[in-house]
Motif scaffolding. Sequence first.
Motif, PDB file in Angstrom:
ATOM      1  N   TYR A 190      32.509 -28.870 -20.321  1.00 34.14           N
ATOM      2  CA  TYR A 190      32.961 -29.389 -19.033  1.00 34.14           C
ATOM      3  C   TYR A 190      32.756 -28.337 -17.938  1.00 34.14           C
ATOM      4  CZ  TYR A 190      36.233 -30.229 -15.239  1.00 34.14           C
ATOM      5  OH  TYR A 190      36.793 -30.361 -13.999  1.00 34.14           O
ATOM      6  N   ASN A 191      33.133 -27.102 -18.218  1.00 37.32           N
ATOM      7  CA  ASN A 191      32.968 -26.028 -17.233  1.00 37.32           C
ATOM      8  C   ASN A 191      31.504 -25.778 -16.912  1.00 37.32           C
ATOM      9  OD1 ASN A 191      35.561 -25.226 -16.380  1.00 37.32           O
ATOM     10  ND2 ASN A 191      35.916 -24.303 -18.382  1.00 37.32           N
ATOM     11  N   LYS A 192      30.635 -25.877 -17.897  1.00 36.45           N
ATOM     12  CA  LYS A 192      29.195 -25.709 -17.641  1.00 36.45           C
ATOM     13  C   LYS A 192      28.689 -26.807 -16.708  1.00 36.45           C
ATOM     14  CE  LYS A 192      28.195 -23.580 -22.101  1.00 36.45           C
ATOM     15  NZ  LYS A 192      27.561 -23.785 -23.417  1.00 36.45           N
ATOM     16  N   LEU A 193      29.116 -28.036 -16.976  1.00 38.54           N
ATOM     17  CA  LEU A 193      28.686 -29.154 -16.139  1.00 38.54           C
ATOM     18  C   LEU A 193      29.240 -29.033 -14.722  1.00 38.54           C
ATOM     19  CD1 LEU A 193      29.181 -32.169 -18.581  1.00 38.54           C
ATOM     20  CD2 LEU A 193      27.038 -31.050 -17.968  1.00 38.54           C
ATOM     21  N   ARG A 194      30.498 -28.689 -14.623  1.00 38.35           N
ATOM     22  CA  ARG A 194      31.177 -28.659 -13.323  1.00 38.35           C
ATOM     23  C   ARG A 194      30.800 -27.436 -12.486  1.00 38.35           C
ATOM     24  NH1 ARG A 194      32.154 -30.926  -9.434  1.00 38.35           N
ATOM     25  NH2 ARG A 194      34.042 -30.673  -8.255  1.00 38.35           N
ATOM     26  N   ASN A 195      30.763 -26.276 -13.124  1.00 37.99           N
ATOM     27  CA  ASN A 195      30.611 -25.021 -12.381  1.00 37.99           C
ATOM     28  C   ASN A 195      29.249 -24.366 -12.528  1.00 37.99           C
ATOM     29  OD1 ASN A 195      33.374 -25.209 -11.627  1.00 37.99           O
ATOM     30  ND2 ASN A 195      33.927 -24.430 -13.642  1.00 37.99           N
ATOM     31  N   GLY A 196      28.417 -24.872 -13.418  1.00 32.98           N
ATOM     32  CA  GLY A 196      27.130 -24.242 -13.670  1.00 32.98           C
ATOM     33  C   GLY A 196      27.264 -23.132 -14.706  1.00 32.98           C
ATOM     34  N   ILE A 197      26.172 -22.435 -14.942  1.00 33.18           N
ATOM     35  CA  ILE A 197      26.119 -21.392 -15.965  1.00 33.18           C
ATOM     36  C   ILE A 197      25.645 -20.105 -15.326  1.00 33.18           C
ATOM     37  CG2 ILE A 197      25.021 -20.693 -18.132  1.00 33.18           C
ATOM     38  CD1 ILE A 197      24.683 -23.744 -18.708  1.00 33.18           C
ATOM     39  N   PRO A 245      21.989 -11.489 -10.774  1.00 35.41           N
ATOM     40  CA  PRO A 245      22.858 -12.565 -11.271  1.00 35.41           C
ATOM     41  C   PRO A 245      22.671 -13.829 -10.433  1.00 35.41           C
ATOM     42  CG  PRO A 245      24.126 -11.057  -9.927  1.00 35.41           C
ATOM     43  CD  PRO A 245      22.719 -10.517  -9.981  1.00 35.41           C
ATOM     44  N   ASP A 246      22.855 -14.964 -11.041  1.00 35.99           N
ATOM     45  CA  ASP A 246      22.744 -16.233 -10.331  1.00 35.99           C
ATOM     46  C   ASP A 246      23.501 -17.285 -11.126  1.00 35.99           C
ATOM     47  OD1 ASP A 246      21.959 -18.158  -8.453  1.00 35.99           O
ATOM     48  OD2 ASP A 246      19.891 -17.434  -8.407  1.00 35.99           O
ATOM     49  N   ARG A 247      23.573 -18.468 -10.587  1.00 34.66           N
ATOM     50  CA  ARG A 247      24.248 -19.582 -11.264  1.00 34.66           C
ATOM     51  C   ARG A 247      23.268 -20.735 -11.397  1.00 34.66           C
ATOM     52  NH1 ARG A 247      29.465 -20.588 -12.414  1.00 34.66           N
ATOM     53  NH2 ARG A 247      30.124 -18.793 -11.190  1.00 34.66           N
ATOM     54  N   LEU A 248      23.061 -21.191 -12.613  1.00 36.10           N
ATOM     55  CA  LEU A 248      22.201 -22.344 -12.878  1.00 36.10           C
ATOM     56  C   LEU A 248      23.066 -23.599 -12.840  1.00 36.10           C
ATOM     57  CD1 LEU A 248      19.396 -22.843 -15.343  1.00 36.10           C
ATOM     58  CD2 LEU A 248      21.388 -24.316 -15.598  1.00 36.10           C
ATOM     59  N   LYS A 249      22.657 -24.573 -12.042  1.00 37.25           N
ATOM     60  CA  LYS A 249      23.370 -25.847 -11.973  1.00 37.25           C
ATOM     61  C   LYS A 249      22.855 -26.750 -13.089  1.00 37.25           C
ATOM     62  CE  LYS A 249      23.638 -25.914  -6.954  1.00 37.25           C
ATOM     63  NZ  LYS A 249      23.214 -26.675  -5.768  1.00 37.25           N
ATOM     64  N   VAL A 250      23.775 -27.373 -13.806  1.00 33.38           N
ATOM     65  CA  VAL A 250      23.407 -28.366 -14.807  1.00 33.38           C
ATOM     66  C   VAL A 250      23.377 -29.744 -14.149  1.00 33.38           C
ATOM     67  CG1 VAL A 250      24.026 -29.382 -17.036  1.00 33.38           C
ATOM     68  CG2 VAL A 250      24.417 -26.939 -16.626  1.00 33.38           C
ATOM     69  N   ILE A 310      22.585 -38.216 -17.613  1.00 33.08           N
ATOM     70  CA  ILE A 310      22.442 -37.491 -16.354  1.00 33.08           C
ATOM     71  C   ILE A 310      21.725 -36.195 -16.688  1.00 33.08           C
ATOM     72  CG2 ILE A 310      23.598 -36.432 -14.378  1.00 33.08           C
ATOM     73  CD1 ILE A 310      25.995 -38.283 -15.031  1.00 33.08           C
ATOM     74  N   ASN A 311      20.537 -36.023 -16.156  1.00 32.52           N
ATOM     75  CA  ASN A 311      19.717 -34.834 -16.406  1.00 32.52           C
ATOM     76  C   ASN A 311      19.489 -34.581 -17.898  1.00 32.52           C
ATOM     77  OD1 ASN A 311      19.597 -34.477 -13.653  1.00 32.52           O
ATOM     78  ND2 ASN A 311      21.301 -33.051 -13.609  1.00 32.52           N
ATOM     79  N   GLY A 312      19.324 -35.644 -18.658  1.00 36.83           N
ATOM     80  CA  GLY A 312      19.034 -35.523 -20.084  1.00 36.83           C
ATOM     81  C   GLY A 312      20.253 -35.348 -20.962  1.00 36.83           C
ATOM     82  N   LEU A 313      21.450 -35.332 -20.376  1.00 38.36           N
ATOM     83  CA  LEU A 313      22.694 -35.185 -21.130  1.00 38.36           C
ATOM     84  C   LEU A 313      23.422 -36.527 -21.173  1.00 38.36           C
ATOM     85  CD1 LEU A 313      23.873 -31.855 -19.485  1.00 38.36           C
ATOM     86  CD2 LEU A 313      22.849 -32.119 -21.744  1.00 38.36           C
ATOM     87  N   PRO A 314      23.889 -36.938 -22.359  1.00 33.67           N
ATOM     88  CA  PRO A 314      24.541 -38.244 -22.444  1.00 33.67           C
ATOM     89  C   PRO A 314      25.850 -38.260 -21.676  1.00 33.67           C
ATOM     90  CG  PRO A 314      24.780 -37.041 -24.503  1.00 33.67           C
ATOM     91  CD  PRO A 314      23.887 -36.218 -23.624  1.00 33.67           C
ATOM     92  N   GLY A 315      26.049 -39.335 -20.918  1.00 41.10           N
ATOM     93  CA  GLY A 315      27.270 -39.458 -20.144  1.00 41.10           C
ATOM     94  C   GLY A 315      28.126 -40.633 -20.576  1.00 41.10           C
ATOM     95  N   ALA A 316      27.490 -41.740 -20.969  1.00 39.74           N
ATOM     96  CA  ALA A 316      28.234 -42.929 -21.371  1.00 39.74           C
ATOM     97  C   ALA A 316      27.434 -43.700 -22.406  1.00 39.74           C
ATOM     98  CB  ALA A 316      28.510 -43.819 -20.163  1.00 39.74           C
ATOM     99  N   ARG A 317      28.156 -44.220 -23.382  1.00 33.50           N
ATOM    100  CA  ARG A 317      27.549 -45.027 -24.440  1.00 33.50           C
ATOM    101  C   ARG A 317      28.095 -46.440 -24.269  1.00 33.50           C
ATOM    102  NH1 ARG A 317      29.522 -46.375 -29.788  1.00 33.50           N
ATOM    103  NH2 ARG A 317      31.466 -45.359 -29.263  1.00 33.50           N
ATOM    104  N   ILE A 318      27.208 -47.428 -24.344  1.00 34.02           N
ATOM    105  CA  ILE A 318      27.623 -48.806 -24.102  1.00 34.02           C
ATOM    106  C   ILE A 318      27.235 -49.675 -25.291  1.00 34.02           C
ATOM    107  CG2 ILE A 318      27.346 -50.810 -22.586  1.00 34.02           C
ATOM    108  CD1 ILE A 318      26.503 -48.703 -20.401  1.00 34.02           C
ATOM    109  N   LYS A 319      28.206 -50.381 -25.823  1.00 31.90           N
ATOM    110  CA  LYS A 319      27.962 -51.362 -26.881  1.00 31.90           C
ATOM    111  C   LYS A 319      28.212 -52.727 -26.273  1.00 31.90           C
ATOM    112  CE  LYS A 319      27.322 -53.010 -31.009  1.00 31.90           C
ATOM    113  NZ  LYS A 319      25.955 -53.243 -31.401  1.00 31.90           N
ATOM    114  N   ILE A 320      27.233 -53.581 -26.309  1.00 32.23           N
ATOM    115  CA  ILE A 320      27.331 -54.900 -25.689  1.00 32.23           C
ATOM    116  C   ILE A 320      27.736 -55.911 -26.751  1.00 32.23           C
ATOM    117  CG2 ILE A 320      26.020 -56.714 -24.516  1.00 32.23           C
ATOM    118  CD1 ILE A 320      24.268 -54.409 -23.380  1.00 32.23           C
ATOM    119  N   VAL A 321      28.629 -56.805 -26.379  1.00 36.49           N
ATOM    120  CA  VAL A 321      29.052 -57.857 -27.299  1.00 36.49           C
ATOM    121  C   VAL A 321      28.592 -59.201 -26.757  1.00 36.49           C
ATOM    122  CG1 VAL A 321      31.038 -56.597 -28.190  1.00 36.49           C
ATOM    123  CG2 VAL A 321      31.312 -58.051 -26.192  1.00 36.49           C
TER     124      VAL A 321
END
Length: 172
Positions: A95-102, A114-119, A153-164
Amino acid sequence: MPNFISEEDIEQAAIKKLVQENDYDFLNCMTAEPETLPDGSGRDNKKQVILPTVLFNSLCDINPNLPVEVIRKVADELMKTPASAVIMQENYRNYNKLRNGILVEYEKNGRKTPDRLKVIDFERPTQNRFTVVSQLWIKGEVHWRRPDLIIYINGLPGARIKIVQIKYGKFP
């Protein structure tokens, strides 16, 4: 006779809306057999859930000031799954990597910089790449899973959907 809206109808309508109205990319990763690779996702194995090429390209797009080698190293680290992680701690770190970068460090003009990479780019959300993936086989610890849709989002899974399947008709 009652009418039915099939899972396929709902899935295709959701994909169409995301792609046409929201500018999502789309990947259909359906394969007849769960183990089949390549499936269009770019993954090395079916235990991976991250889209490696999309992740790397997205990180390059939203961090143009950083050297490609630094971005490649971070992307490789993000794709690793710790073998014996405490789930709550690992989720908080991610969560911290996503929110604040690395925080990263690289050599520039002979000096460590030094720098900060945004995810995820929260300041410019349109710079992020959104992808809807259908029918992606995932190998779990015990069972295979194949969600109908996964939103990335940017290649990272955010939501999984199962349809009925939904049955509709006349109400009394």
